[in-house]
Design a protein around this motif. Structure first.
Motif, PDB file in Angstrom:
ATOM      1  N   LEU A 180       0.853  -1.180   0.000  1.00 14.86           N
ATOM      2  CA  LEU A 180       0.000   0.000   0.000  1.00 14.86           C
ATOM      3  C   LEU A 180       0.896   1.239   0.000  1.00 14.86           C
ATOM      4  CD1 LEU A 180      -2.887   1.180   0.186  1.00 14.86           C
ATOM      5  CD2 LEU A 180      -2.554   1.241   2.680  1.00 14.86           C
ATOM      6  N   ARG A 181       0.712   2.064  -1.032  1.00 15.55           N
ATOM      7  CA  ARG A 181       1.524   3.279  -1.202  1.00 15.55           C
ATOM      8  C   ARG A 181       0.638   4.490  -0.955  1.00 15.55           C
ATOM      9  NH1 ARG A 181       2.801   6.546  -5.766  1.00 15.55           N
ATOM     10  NH2 ARG A 181       4.871   7.534  -5.627  1.00 15.55           N
ATOM     11  N   VAL A 182       1.022   5.308   0.036  1.00 18.12           N
ATOM     12  CA  VAL A 182       0.232   6.472   0.438  1.00 18.12           C
ATOM     13  C   VAL A 182       1.093   7.721   0.316  1.00 18.12           C
ATOM     14  CG1 VAL A 182      -1.112   7.534   2.268  1.00 18.12           C
ATOM     15  CG2 VAL A 182      -1.108   5.055   2.032  1.00 18.12           C
ATOM     16  N   LEU A 183       0.558   8.750  -0.344  1.00 18.59           N
ATOM     17  CA  LEU A 183       1.205  10.058  -0.435  1.00 18.59           C
ATOM     18  C   LEU A 183       0.334  11.082   0.288  1.00 18.59           C
ATOM     19  CD1 LEU A 183       2.475  10.278  -4.146  1.00 18.59           C
ATOM     20  CD2 LEU A 183       3.843   9.990  -2.092  1.00 18.59           C
ATOM     21  N   THR A 184       0.941  11.847   1.188  1.00 20.11           N
ATOM     22  CA  THR A 184       0.236  12.901   1.908  1.00 20.11           C
ATOM     23  C   THR A 184       1.091  14.160   1.922  1.00 20.11           C
ATOM     24  OG1 THR A 184      -0.792  13.516   4.006  1.00 20.11           O
ATOM     25  CG2 THR A 184       1.181  12.155   4.135  1.00 20.11           C
ATOM     26  N   ARG A 185       0.418  15.298   1.929  1.00 17.97           N
ATOM     27  CA  ARG A 185       1.149  16.563   1.960  1.00 17.97           C
ATOM     28  C   ARG A 185       1.902  16.696   3.280  1.00 17.97           C
ATOM     29  NH1 ARG A 185      -0.357  20.425  -1.906  1.00 17.97           N
ATOM     30  NH2 ARG A 185       1.353  21.598  -0.960  1.00 17.97           N
ATOM     31  N   ASP A 186       3.127  17.222   3.202  1.00 22.70           N
ATOM     32  CA  ASP A 186       3.915  17.363   4.434  1.00 22.70           C
ATOM     33  C   ASP A 186       3.289  18.376   5.400  1.00 22.70           C
ATOM     34  OD1 ASP A 186       4.355  19.629   2.965  1.00 22.70           O
ATOM     35  OD2 ASP A 186       6.537  19.371   2.776  1.00 22.70           O
ATOM     36  N   LYS A 187       2.440  19.276   4.877  1.00 24.28           N
ATOM     37  CA  LYS A 187       1.793  20.245   5.756  1.00 24.28           C
ATOM     38  C   LYS A 187       0.815  19.574   6.709  1.00 24.28           C
ATOM     39  CE  LYS A 187       2.192  24.161   2.571  1.00 24.28           C
ATOM     40  NZ  LYS A 187       1.452  25.195   1.808  1.00 24.28           N
ATOM     41  N   ARG A 188       0.342  18.354   6.358  1.00 22.78           N
ATOM     42  CA  ARG A 188      -0.567  17.646   7.250  1.00 22.78           C
ATOM     43  C   ARG A 188       0.154  17.042   8.448  1.00 22.78           C
ATOM     44  NH1 ARG A 188      -4.866  13.620   5.158  1.00 22.78           N
ATOM     45  NH2 ARG A 188      -5.257  13.845   7.397  1.00 22.78           N
ATOM     46  N   LEU A 189       1.507  17.030   8.387  1.00 18.29           N
ATOM     47  CA  LEU A 189       2.272  16.366   9.446  1.00 18.29           C
ATOM     48  C   LEU A 189       2.973  17.352  10.381  1.00 18.29           C
ATOM     49  CD1 LEU A 189       3.789  13.500   7.304  1.00 18.29           C
ATOM     50  CD2 LEU A 189       1.984  13.301   9.006  1.00 18.29           C
ATOM     51  N   PHE A 190       3.034  18.617  10.031  1.00 13.48           N
ATOM     52  CA  PHE A 190       3.626  19.593  10.950  1.00 13.48           C
ATOM     53  C   PHE A 190       2.995  20.950  10.695  1.00 13.48           C
ATOM     54  CE2 PHE A 190       6.190  19.942   7.171  1.00 13.48           C
ATOM     55  CZ  PHE A 190       6.451  21.291   7.051  1.00 13.48           C
ATOM     56  N   ALA A 191       3.022  21.799  11.719  1.00 14.31           N
ATOM     57  CA  ALA A 191       2.408  23.123  11.638  1.00 14.31           C
ATOM     58  C   ALA A 191       3.356  24.094  10.949  1.00 14.31           C
ATOM     59  CB  ALA A 191       2.054  23.628  13.037  1.00 14.31           C
ATOM     60  N   SER A 192       2.949  24.582   9.775  1.00 17.62           N
ATOM     61  CA  SER A 192       3.814  25.507   9.026  1.00 17.62           C
ATOM     62  C   SER A 192       3.955  26.860   9.715  1.00 17.62           C
ATOM     63  CB  SER A 192       3.254  25.699   7.617  1.00 17.62           C
ATOM     64  OG  SER A 192       1.937  26.217   7.687  1.00 17.62           O
ATOM     65  N   THR A 193       3.021  27.203  10.589  1.00 19.89           N
ATOM     66  CA  THR A 193       3.121  28.501  11.284  1.00 19.89           C
ATOM     67  C   THR A 193       4.253  28.522  12.307  1.00 19.89           C
ATOM     68  OG1 THR A 193       1.476  27.711  12.880  1.00 19.89           O
ATOM     69  CG2 THR A 193       0.669  28.975  10.997  1.00 19.89           C
ATOM     70  N   SER A 194       4.813  27.375  12.604  1.00 25.84           N
ATOM     71  CA  SER A 194       5.923  27.344  13.563  1.00 25.84           C
ATOM     72  C   SER A 194       7.109  28.135  13.045  1.00 25.84           C
ATOM     73  CB  SER A 194       6.334  25.893  13.832  1.00 25.84           C
ATOM     74  OG  SER A 194       5.239  25.143  14.291  1.00 25.84           O
ATOM     75  N   TYR A 195       7.406  27.994  11.747  1.00 28.92           N
ATOM     76  CA  TYR A 195       8.520  28.746  11.175  1.00 28.92           C
ATOM     77  C   TYR A 195       8.228  30.244  11.189  1.00 28.92           C
ATOM     78  CZ  TYR A 195      10.190  24.221   9.571  1.00 28.92           C
ATOM     79  OH  TYR A 195      10.631  22.938   9.529  1.00 28.92           O
ATOM     80  N   LEU A 196       6.989  30.607  10.940  1.00 28.65           N
ATOM     81  CA  LEU A 196       6.645  32.022  11.005  1.00 28.65           C
ATOM     82  C   LEU A 196       6.845  32.571  12.408  1.00 28.65           C
ATOM     83  CD1 LEU A 196       3.399  32.058   8.820  1.00 28.65           C
ATOM     84  CD2 LEU A 196       5.708  32.748   8.170  1.00 28.65           C
ATOM     85  N   ILE A 198       9.016  31.477  14.638  1.00 24.71           N
ATOM     86  CA  ILE A 198      10.463  31.625  14.866  1.00 24.71           C
ATOM     87  C   ILE A 198      11.009  32.840  14.117  1.00 24.71           C
ATOM     88  CG2 ILE A 198      12.704  30.521  14.587  1.00 24.71           C
ATOM     89  CD1 ILE A 198      10.980  29.302  16.767  1.00 24.71           C
ATOM     90  N   LEU A 199      10.573  33.021  12.866  1.00 26.22           N
ATOM     91  CA  LEU A 199      11.065  34.154  12.086  1.00 26.22           C
ATOM     92  C   LEU A 199      10.637  35.479  12.702  1.00 26.22           C
ATOM     93  CD1 LEU A 199      10.487  32.879   8.420  1.00 26.22           C
ATOM     94  CD2 LEU A 199      12.659  33.127   9.639  1.00 26.22           C
ATOM     95  N   TRP A 200       9.380  35.554  13.154  1.00 26.21           N
ATOM     96  CA  TRP A 200       8.935  36.778  13.798  1.00 26.21           C
ATOM     97  C   TRP A 200       9.720  37.044  15.082  1.00 26.21           C
ATOM     98  CZ3 TRP A 200       6.244  40.908  12.614  1.00 26.21           C
ATOM     99  CH2 TRP A 200       5.396  40.873  11.501  1.00 26.21           C
ATOM    100  N   MET A 201       9.959  36.003  15.841  1.00 21.95           N
ATOM    101  CA  MET A 201      10.675  36.175  17.101  1.00 21.95           C
ATOM    102  C   MET A 201      12.117  36.627  16.853  1.00 21.95           C
ATOM    103  SD  MET A 201      10.957  33.479  20.249  1.00 21.95           S
ATOM    104  CE  MET A 201      11.769  32.243  19.243  1.00 21.95           C
ATOM    105  N   VAL A 202      12.796  35.971  15.906  1.00 26.59           N
ATOM    106  CA  VAL A 202      14.183  36.347  15.603  1.00 26.59           C
ATOM    107  C   VAL A 202      14.238  37.723  14.959  1.00 26.59           C
ATOM    108  CG1 VAL A 202      16.222  35.737  14.250  1.00 26.59           C
ATOM    109  CG2 VAL A 202      14.931  33.956  15.432  1.00 26.59           C
ATOM    110  N   GLY A 203      13.293  37.991  14.033  1.00 25.28           N
ATOM    111  CA  GLY A 203      13.292  39.293  13.361  1.00 25.28           C
ATOM    112  C   GLY A 203      13.066  40.443  14.325  1.00 25.28           C
ATOM    113  N   LEU A 204      12.091  40.290  15.216  1.00 28.45           N
ATOM    114  CA  LEU A 204      11.847  41.348  16.197  1.00 28.45           C
ATOM    115  C   LEU A 204      13.037  41.536  17.129  1.00 28.45           C
ATOM    116  CD1 LEU A 204       8.108  40.727  17.137  1.00 28.45           C
ATOM    117  CD2 LEU A 204       9.050  42.634  15.837  1.00 28.45           C
ATOM    118  N   SER A 205      13.681  40.432  17.475  1.00 26.06           N
ATOM    119  CA  SER A 205      14.864  40.549  18.342  1.00 26.06           C
ATOM    120  C   SER A 205      15.978  41.309  17.643  1.00 26.06           C
ATOM    121  CB  SER A 205      15.346  39.157  18.752  1.00 26.06           C
ATOM    122  OG  SER A 205      14.344  38.467  19.470  1.00 26.06           O
TER     123      SER A 205
END
Length: 473
Positions: A180-196, A198-205
């Motif tokens: 059985l071969r299953v393809l799923t979008r990687d966005k379903r496995l982790f929250a993409s807003t996490s990078y945002l 981190i970027l906001w936190m580092v940018g503001l700093s």
């Protein structure tokens, strides 16, 4: 056992205080070593240390926040998303194993793709390859997904590939009749807003640190200006354009510096005027005494009185020279080499055997007449006691070095500091040809120190005295 005896079990532990003292000394040594190490690592400038005080808490907060976020929030969200996808795949596997008809399996796969958003394909008769898939760049995601799949179908082999398909994660599960071969979008496995986040936190700093750096530079600039003004005043330069600025404490220090500068200048002016006035007033009675002695004829007593008057006149001239050395000559750009050459030329006219060596660019911001008087005093002092003089001037980092060497008798090391005292003469005789007034070296050191430098005495390679001048530039 008598009452004065103590059994072994009742004896106090006398070794423990010694152990505690050794432990305390070891801790103190480690603390001192750590303090010394941090002292060497810390920047020496006020701006650098202030920047560390501001930046260190920000960086520490970033590290702690990032660790807590990834360790708690992002890991928990990723684990739940992985469990959701693993549960959907387990549901599809359970349905496939419950249907015998191929049509039912096809309808199940189509329904799962439509409802679950998965790309599913069933490869009957195939098995998993023995080649391991490429390593994932997301170690946390890879670990959570494997853990979720093991919990959902622990008895079935599977493989995860996160590199081959861009933006997709491929999961292959070995079933009894195929793969059985299953393809799923990687966005379903982790929250993409996490990078945002981190970027906001580092940018503001970074923005806050930039603002802090600009603010710190503005606060440190008045301190640096105060240090430059103090150094310039110590070298005898005018600092009339200096004004207090910055924080209240810096303004207070700058105002105290200006008041101190005014007091020093008033004191120098008063002393100069007093010496000049006293010396000028003494010239009139000395002149009358010389005239009266000239009318008295010749006798041994008259000769002694004339010698005393001449010595007093030399001392008065020394007072005037000393007063001029403390005068208010304005500093200007001058070539030390030209000053040394002019002094040497004047000494040659008086019969001195003098050599001059000049090295490098000898331009400096000094009071030319005062520096010339200083070098003249040193050369005249050397000419009085020696037959050969060598003057060397060279430019070195942050200073100009001038050396006057002679082949005279020199000065014993224990008496070299005495010659800088006003009116102090090593020659205790009254010989006016070799004695002088005892102000030559005093005036020389006063001039050099008024420029922020120093003058020292040492033994010359020619066997006599070496006078060394260091003028900062």
């Amino acid at each position: 056992m008598s009452s004065g005896q103590i059994s072994d079990g009742q004896r106090p532990d006398r070794a423990r205080p010694g152990v505690n003292r050794r432990f305390a000394r070891a801790l103190a040594y480690l603390w001192d070593s750590l303090a010394i190490g941090l002292k060497h690592l810390m920047p020496r400038s006020l701006f650098g240390r202030s920047l560390i005080i501001v930046a260190a808490p920000v960086v520490l907060l970033q590290v702690i926040a990032t660790y807590v976020f990834y360790e708690r929030h992002w890991d928990n969200v990723t684990r739940r998303l992985a469990n959701s996808v693993a549960g959907e795949i387990a549901t599809v596997i359970g349905g496939l194993e419950g249907f015998d008809s191929d049509d039912d399996k096809v309808r199940l796969i189509a329904m799962a793709q439509k409802q679950m958003g998965l790309k599913i394909s069933y490869l009957p008769g195939q098995t998993l390859s023995g080649t391991a898939p490429p390593l994932s760049r997301f170690s946390i995601l890879d670990g959570n997904l494997k853990s979720a799949l093991r919990q959902s179908f622990a008895d079935k082999p599977f493989q995860i590939d996160m590199q081959t398909q861009p933006d997709y994660v491929e999961i292959q599960v070995q079933l009894d009749g195929g793969v059985l071969r299953v393809l799923t979008r990687d966005k379903r496995l982790f929250a993409s807003t996490s990078y945002l986040f981190i970027l906001w936190m580092v940018g503001l700093s970074l923005v806050l640190l930039t603002i802090a750096i600009i603010f710190l530079r503005n606060q440190v600039r008045p301190v640096r200006q105060l240090a430059i003004a103090s150094e310039m005043f110590g070298k005898g330069h005018d600092v009339a354009d200096f004004r207090p600025a910055g924080a209240a404490e810096v303004r207070q220090a700058a105002s105290a510096f200006l008041e101190m500068k005014d007091r020093i200048q008033r004191q120098i002016g008063q002393r100069t005027e007093m010496l000049a006035g006293v010396s000028h007033d003494l010239r009139t009675p000395l002149t009358r005494m010389k005239l009266q002695l000239a009318m008295l004829g010749e006798s041994p007593e008259i000769a002694d009185l004339r010698a005393d008057v001449v010595e007093m006149e030399n001392m008065v001239n020394g007072y005037l020279t000393f007063a001029r050395g403390l005068g208010s000559e304005v500093a200007a750009e001058a070539n030390i080499g030209e000053i040394v050459e002019s002094v040497a030329m004047l000494a040659r006219r008086h019969g001195a055997d003098i050599g001059v060596e000049l090295y490098g660019d000898l331009a400096a911001h000094v009071r030319p007449n005062a520096v010339k008087r200083c070098i003249t005093n040193l050369v005249e002092n050397a000419r009085r006691y020696s037959s050969r003089i060598d003057v060397t001037a060279s430019r070195e980092p942050r200073m100009i070095r001038i050396q006057v060497d002679d082949n005279g008798p020199g000065i014993p090391p224990e008496r070299r500091e005495e010659v800088f005292r006003p009116f102090h003469r090593l020659d205790v005789s009254r010989n006016l040809e070799t004695g002088g007034s005892g102000l030559g070296l005093t005036i020389a050191r006063d001039i050099v120190r008024s420029h922020g430098g120093d003058i020292t005495l040492d033994e010359s390679p020619a066997g006599g005295l070496r006078v060394q001048i260091r003028l900062p530039i």
